[in-house]
Scaffold this motif. Sequence first.
Motif, PDB file in Angstrom:
ATOM      1  N   TRP A 411       9.348 -13.267  11.166  1.00 59.63           N
ATOM      2  CA  TRP A 411       9.271 -13.998   9.831  1.00 59.63           C
ATOM      3  C   TRP A 411       8.305 -13.313   8.801  1.00 59.63           C
ATOM      4  N   VAL A 412       7.410 -12.464   9.210  1.00 58.07           N
ATOM      5  CA  VAL A 412       6.431 -12.020   8.472  1.00 58.07           C
ATOM      6  C   VAL A 412       7.148 -10.982   7.997  1.00 58.07           C
ATOM      7  N   LEU A 413       7.866  -9.930   8.399  1.00 56.94           N
ATOM      8  CA  LEU A 413       8.730  -8.785   8.100  1.00 56.94           C
ATOM      9  C   LEU A 413       9.803  -9.116   7.398  1.00 56.94           C
ATOM     10  N   ARG A 414      10.300 -10.140   7.516  1.00 63.32           N
ATOM     11  CA  ARG A 414      11.463 -10.607   6.714  1.00 63.32           C
ATOM     12  C   ARG A 414      11.080 -11.201   5.396  1.00 63.32           C
ATOM     13  N   GLN A 415       9.897 -12.046   5.296  1.00 58.80           N
ATOM     14  CA  GLN A 415       9.368 -12.375   4.060  1.00 58.80           C
ATOM     15  C   GLN A 415       8.870 -11.353   3.152  1.00 58.80           C
ATOM     16  N   LEU A 416       8.117 -10.407   3.806  1.00 59.61           N
ATOM     17  CA  LEU A 416       7.589  -9.328   2.996  1.00 59.61           C
ATOM     18  C   LEU A 416       8.676  -8.295   2.358  1.00 59.61           C
ATOM     19  N   THR A 417       9.733  -8.211   3.169  1.00 60.50           N
ATOM     20  CA  THR A 417      10.833  -7.850   2.602  1.00 60.50           C
ATOM     21  C   THR A 417      11.405  -8.160   1.393  1.00 60.50           C
ATOM     22  N   LEU A 418      11.784  -9.788   1.592  1.00 62.77           N
ATOM     23  CA  LEU A 418      12.182 -10.453   0.391  1.00 62.77           C
ATOM     24  C   LEU A 418      11.346 -10.477  -0.737  1.00 62.77           C
ATOM     25  N   LEU A 419       9.887 -10.268  -0.579  1.00 58.75           N
ATOM     26  CA  LEU A 419       8.907 -10.430  -1.792  1.00 58.75           C
ATOM     27  C   LEU A 419       8.820  -8.948  -2.284  1.00 58.75           C
ATOM     28  N   GLY A 420       9.640  -8.099  -1.538  1.00 57.69           N
ATOM     29  CA  GLY A 420       9.122  -6.760  -2.006  1.00 57.69           C
ATOM     30  C   GLY A 420       7.981  -5.891  -1.775  1.00 57.69           C
ATOM     31  N   THR A 421       7.385  -6.401  -0.890  1.00 52.74           N
ATOM     32  CA  THR A 421       6.099  -5.861  -0.393  1.00 52.74           C
ATOM     33  C   THR A 421       6.375  -4.429   0.557  1.00 52.74           C
ATOM     34  N   MET A 422       7.443  -4.691   1.402  1.00 52.39           N
ATOM     35  CA  MET A 422       7.806  -3.667   2.421  1.00 52.39           C
ATOM     36  C   MET A 422       8.189  -2.292   1.793  1.00 52.39           C
ATOM     37  N   ARG A 423       8.829  -2.323   0.634  1.00 48.50           N
ATOM     38  CA  ARG A 423       9.271  -0.967   0.124  1.00 48.50           C
ATOM     39  C   ARG A 423       8.186  -0.355  -0.324  1.00 48.50           C
ATOM     40  N   HIS A 424       6.891  -0.606  -0.425  1.00 49.22           N
ATOM     41  CA  HIS A 424       5.826   0.141  -0.976  1.00 49.22           C
ATOM     42  C   HIS A 424       5.088   0.617   0.268  1.00 49.22           C
ATOM     43  N   LEU A 425       5.496   0.373   1.757  1.00 54.91           N
ATOM     44  CA  LEU A 425       4.902   0.891   2.973  1.00 54.91           C
ATOM     45  C   LEU A 425       5.657   2.018   3.350  1.00 54.91           C
ATOM     46  N   SER A 426       5.214   3.060   3.927  1.00 57.99           N
ATOM     47  CA  SER A 426       5.869   3.887   4.648  1.00 57.99           C
ATOM     48  C   SER A 426       6.420   3.419   6.149  1.00 57.99           C
ATOM     49  N   VAL A 427       7.279   4.032   6.740  1.00 56.62           N
ATOM     50  CA  VAL A 427       7.758   3.929   7.938  1.00 56.62           C
ATOM     51  C   VAL A 427       6.805   3.777   8.835  1.00 56.62           C
ATOM     52  N   GLN A 428       5.705   4.576   8.796  1.00 53.59           N
ATOM     53  CA  GLN A 428       4.720   4.524   9.988  1.00 53.59           C
ATOM     54  C   GLN A 428       3.765   3.311   9.503  1.00 53.59           C
ATOM     55  N   GLU A 429       3.741   2.879   8.182  1.00 58.20           N
ATOM     56  CA  GLU A 429       2.798   1.663   8.193  1.00 58.20           C
ATOM     57  C   GLU A 429       3.404   0.282   8.418  1.00 58.20           C
ATOM     58  N   ARG A 430       4.711   0.478   8.433  1.00 55.71           N
ATOM     59  CA  ARG A 430       5.611  -0.763   8.758  1.00 55.71           C
ATOM     60  C   ARG A 430       5.398  -0.976  10.127  1.00 55.71           C
ATOM     61  N   ALA A 431       5.362   0.209  10.956  1.00 49.60           N
ATOM     62  CA  ALA A 431       5.396   0.163  12.538  1.00 49.60           C
ATOM     63  C   ALA A 431       3.808  -0.464  12.793  1.00 49.60           C
ATOM     64  N   LEU A 432       2.951   0.073  12.028  1.00 55.72           N
ATOM     65  CA  LEU A 432       1.276  -0.441  12.339  1.00 55.72           C
ATOM     66  C   LEU A 432       1.364  -1.856  12.014  1.00 55.72           C
ATOM     67  N   LEU A 433       1.872  -2.356  10.899  1.00 53.06           N
ATOM     68  CA  LEU A 433       2.032  -3.743  10.565  1.00 53.06           C
ATOM     69  C   LEU A 433       2.521  -4.444  11.684  1.00 53.06           C
ATOM     70  N   THR A 434       3.864  -4.411  12.094  1.00 52.38           N
ATOM     71  CA  THR A 434       4.397  -4.941  13.110  1.00 52.38           C
ATOM     72  C   THR A 434       3.456  -5.195  14.349  1.00 52.38           C
ATOM     73  N   GLU A 435       2.804  -4.135  14.700  1.00 55.68           N
ATOM     74  CA  GLU A 435       1.644  -4.165  15.934  1.00 55.68           C
ATOM     75  C   GLU A 435       0.568  -5.117  15.396  1.00 55.68           C
ATOM     76  N   ALA A 436      -0.012  -4.813  14.060  1.00 57.26           N
ATOM     77  CA  ALA A 436      -1.067  -5.465  13.709  1.00 57.26           C
ATOM     78  C   ALA A 436      -0.790  -7.212  13.903  1.00 57.26           C
ATOM     79  N   VAL A 437       0.357  -7.557  13.468  1.00 62.27           N
ATOM     80  CA  VAL A 437       0.683  -8.893  13.447  1.00 62.27           C
ATOM     81  C   VAL A 437       0.992  -9.659  14.606  1.00 62.27           C
ATOM     82  N   ALA A 438       1.650  -8.600  15.583  1.00 64.77           N
ATOM     83  CA  ALA A 438       1.717  -8.985  16.983  1.00 64.77           C
ATOM     84  C   ALA A 438       0.485  -9.052  17.842  1.00 64.77           C
ATOM     85  N   GLU A 439      -0.368  -8.350  17.493  1.00 64.47           N
ATOM     86  CA  GLU A 439      -1.648  -8.352  18.375  1.00 64.47           C
ATOM     87  C   GLU A 439      -2.494  -9.350  17.588  1.00 64.47           C
ATOM     88  N   GLY A 440      -2.374  -9.842  16.424  1.00 65.42           N
ATOM     89  CA  GLY A 440      -3.196 -10.949  15.902  1.00 65.42           C
ATOM     90  C   GLY A 440      -4.233 -10.094  15.249  1.00 65.42           C
TER      91      GLY A 440
END
Length: 478
Positions: A411-440
Amino acid sequence: MAERKPRRAAPLVLDVGSGYDELNLGRLALISGQKTVPATLRRWQKSILTPDGRPVVITCSVPEDQVVPHGLDNDFMVGLVNLCFEAGLPDGPFTVSAYGLLKASGFPDTAQYYRSLEESLVRLNKANYTIDEGWFVRGPHTWTTQSFAQVNYLSYARSKTGVRGTSVITVQLAPPIMDSLRAGYIKPLDLNFYRSLSQPLVRAVYRQLDALHFDDSTPDGLVRELSAPLMAWANRLGIFSDRADNVARTLKPANDELLAKKYVSEIELTGRGRDKLVRYVFGPPPVGDHPQLAELLRLRGVKSGVAVRLSTVFPERIEEAARRFDHYVKTATRPVGNPGGLLVAMVQRPEDFADLPGYVPARPKTEAPTAPVTGTKQPVPSAPLTDEIEDMEAREETRVAALSGQALVDWVLRQLTLLGTMRHLSVQERALLTEAVAEGTLDGRAVVREATRAVSGGIPAVRAVAEDVRTHLSGMLP
């Protein structure tokens, strides 16, 4: 059971300005944009992303005696979709003349194009597609898996020399396409502009860009610019090459033509090799064939892109919907939380608002459009509808609050994609974001709230949110 008779032949389409394109077909690009493909190419598979960031796998396969759809097949499919509208979106097959289909597809009346038409129809009928959770169904607003041939049924008569102008062609489009067209999951397509483009690849790039340009989830219903890895963009368009320099060379004439015609104001290629990125900046926003009707919708809170789309697709409904809307808000006791969304519903589903208390429908074409409603509060006439809207919003808040684990991450990744935030993050940063949200270690809901507030501040505010996320994630880097 008696056999259903085909509908009458569709009228000839010659110069109609805005036509229609089904949004799934436009965005998924099921037909290769290349003018020619290898004669042995009978299967391809590609992975793309939906506008909300959902990964989709699409597979196309054809029999041994065929080759995958490509080139002019795009144009004939556009012609069939628009002739299907002219035929009234029939339940069964509809008929056209070969001449009518040729002209609806934008081609001259020559033996060469009649041969191309016959070959294309066979390919569109023989090619089977499987779309894995990537076909959007408007009613339940869900992504579905579909398997179909775009032309589900085909019958035609030919002479010894092949298809001629008077040949009768009977076709039926695939059920998911027909369902989508009837549900209004369509966008305007400037057929005159489309037909003015010189080559199949130029038209394919334009059709893909135009489909992605319209996005109801953005603040004004339009995407202002698109960025993508060059190789992913080529994959999306069906350009079969694994070399970035070949892809850039193949795309250059198409990009140059779209720039020259001012459809896009800027095209930028950055990076090197397979890491190249392509960025398209759209030109002036579309106005459609009925700018006055679109303005009626905009003045009442409908997003600009949505207003253009609805006024093109449902021009006969706009004035009556505006009058119903004005009556609705003037006779109310409570404010409308989303006036634009309410009016969109009135245009798309007029039957749901046929019995508004105290409303008398105007006589067709005898009453000027009602002036837009002004003021800070806009009431609604009936508590049940307001309660329904409030209940829906409350259910959504409860649903999001209950998300955890992978569901929350998605849900977080989908919303941030819709809101245009994800396009400003690198591939590595997107992976870290996924990990950070999953781990809380990062509150994904809070980031989405910040990103939502930032949208009204434009790109600088969105970039600021991305920078805040980047700062948080920097501590996770090795």
